[in-house]
Motif scaffolding. Structure first.
Motif, mmCIF file in Angstrom:
data_model
loop_
_atom_site.group_PDB
_atom_site.id
_atom_site.type_symbol
_atom_site.label_atom_id
_atom_site.label_comp_id
_atom_site.label_asym_id
_atom_site.label_seq_id
_atom_site.Cartn_x
_atom_site.Cartn_y
_atom_site.Cartn_z
ATOM 1 N N LEU A 177 46.898 60.908 12.027
ATOM 2 C CA LEU A 177 47.148 59.640 12.715
ATOM 3 C C LEU A 177 47.068 59.877 14.219
ATOM 4 C CD1 LEU A 177 50.094 58.211 10.605
ATOM 5 C CD2 LEU A 177 47.687 57.585 10.489
ATOM 6 N N SER A 203 50.722 53.817 17.846
ATOM 7 C CA SER A 203 49.728 54.222 16.846
ATOM 8 C C SER A 203 48.454 53.423 17.066
ATOM 9 C CB SER A 203 50.246 53.960 15.437
ATOM 10 O OG SER A 203 51.335 54.804 15.173
ATOM 11 N N THR A 206 43.866 53.336 16.134
ATOM 12 C CA THR A 206 42.681 53.858 15.461
ATOM 13 C C THR A 206 41.614 54.118 16.528
ATOM 14 O OG1 THR A 206 41.700 51.678 15.129
ATOM 15 C CG2 THR A 206 43.191 52.497 13.390
ATOM 16 N N PRO A 207 40.601 54.910 16.207
ATOM 17 C CA PRO A 207 39.554 55.150 17.212
ATOM 18 C C PRO A 207 38.870 53.874 17.702
ATOM 19 C CG PRO A 207 39.401 56.791 15.497
ATOM 20 C CD PRO A 207 40.425 55.788 15.040
ATOM 21 N N SER A 208 38.634 52.917 16.814
ATOM 22 C CA SER A 208 37.985 51.675 17.247
ATOM 23 C C SER A 208 38.899 50.870 18.176
ATOM 24 C CB SER A 208 37.560 50.840 16.043
ATOM 25 O OG SER A 208 38.676 50.533 15.250
ATOM 26 N N GLN A 209 40.208 50.850 17.895
ATOM 27 C CA GLN A 209 41.148 50.169 18.793
ATOM 28 C C GLN A 209 41.192 50.870 20.147
ATOM 29 O OE1 GLN A 209 44.668 50.484 16.408
ATOM 30 N NE2 GLN A 209 44.439 48.433 15.523
ATOM 31 N N TYR A 210 41.106 52.205 20.131
ATOM 32 C CA TYR A 210 41.094 52.982 21.377
ATOM 33 C C TYR A 210 39.895 52.586 22.227
ATOM 34 C CZ TYR A 210 40.778 57.026 24.483
ATOM 35 O OH TYR A 210 40.680 57.840 25.578
ATOM 36 N N ILE A 259 37.440 63.361 13.005
ATOM 37 C CA ILE A 259 37.831 62.457 14.097
ATOM 38 C C ILE A 259 36.803 62.529 15.223
ATOM 39 C CG2 ILE A 259 39.564 62.108 15.906
ATOM 40 C CD1 ILE A 259 41.658 62.995 13.771
ATOM 41 N N GLU A 262 33.751 60.606 14.225
ATOM 42 C CA GLU A 262 33.993 59.161 14.283
ATOM 43 C C GLU A 262 33.943 58.667 15.727
ATOM 44 O OE1 GLU A 262 37.276 55.853 12.771
ATOM 45 O OE2 GLU A 262 37.602 57.976 12.351
#
Length: 134
Positions: free
Chosen positions: A68, A75, A77-81, A112, A115
């Motif tokens: 995670l 918290s 996700t890579p797309s949210q980042y 990761i 991704e």
């Protein structure tokens, strides 16, 4: 009376002396050509960072042991980042600082990284701890 002359064949000496000379000359050459670093002065004591509290690098993506990720304590996700970084005006989307936990498996770290590469990261910097052994 006739004497039979026996001819004794002499064995040629192996060129070990020549080989020893070549090895010795190579040794001298490499000793002269190599740069030998002087040892540290005995009175110098290196700085110890072992007991200092560590702080996450700014704008780094933290990866926990279970895979995670957190960004600035939340918290993510890579797309949210990437969405957050795109909304930020002075952010560098091509270079990402990734701080993995020591217990994170290498397979998860590679997944990761892959991704993040597919989302558009050009360069992923993995932040690690560096130490000097005494």
């Amino acid at each position: 009376m006739r004497l039979n002359h026996f001819t004794v064949k002499r064995q040629k000496a192996e060129p070990t002396i020549a080989l020893i000379n070549i090895v010795f000359l190579m040794l001298i050459f490499f000793l002269v050509a190599a740069q030998i670093a002087p040892p540290l002065d005995g009175d110098v004591k290196l700085v110890s960072t072992q007991d200092l509290e560590s702080r996450d690098p700014p704008d780094a993506l933290i990866v926990l042991p279970d895979g995670l990720m957190t960004y600035r304590g939340a918290s993510i996700t890579p797309s949210q980042y990437f969405t957050i970084k795109q909304e930020s005006q002075n952010s560098d989307l091509e270079t990402i600082r990734l701080v993995p936990d020591r217990a994170l498996s290498a397979v998860k770290l590679i997944d990761i990284g892959n991704e993040l590469k597919t989302l558009g990261a050009q360069k992923i910097l993995v932040v690690t701890e560096r130490g000097i052994s005494e």
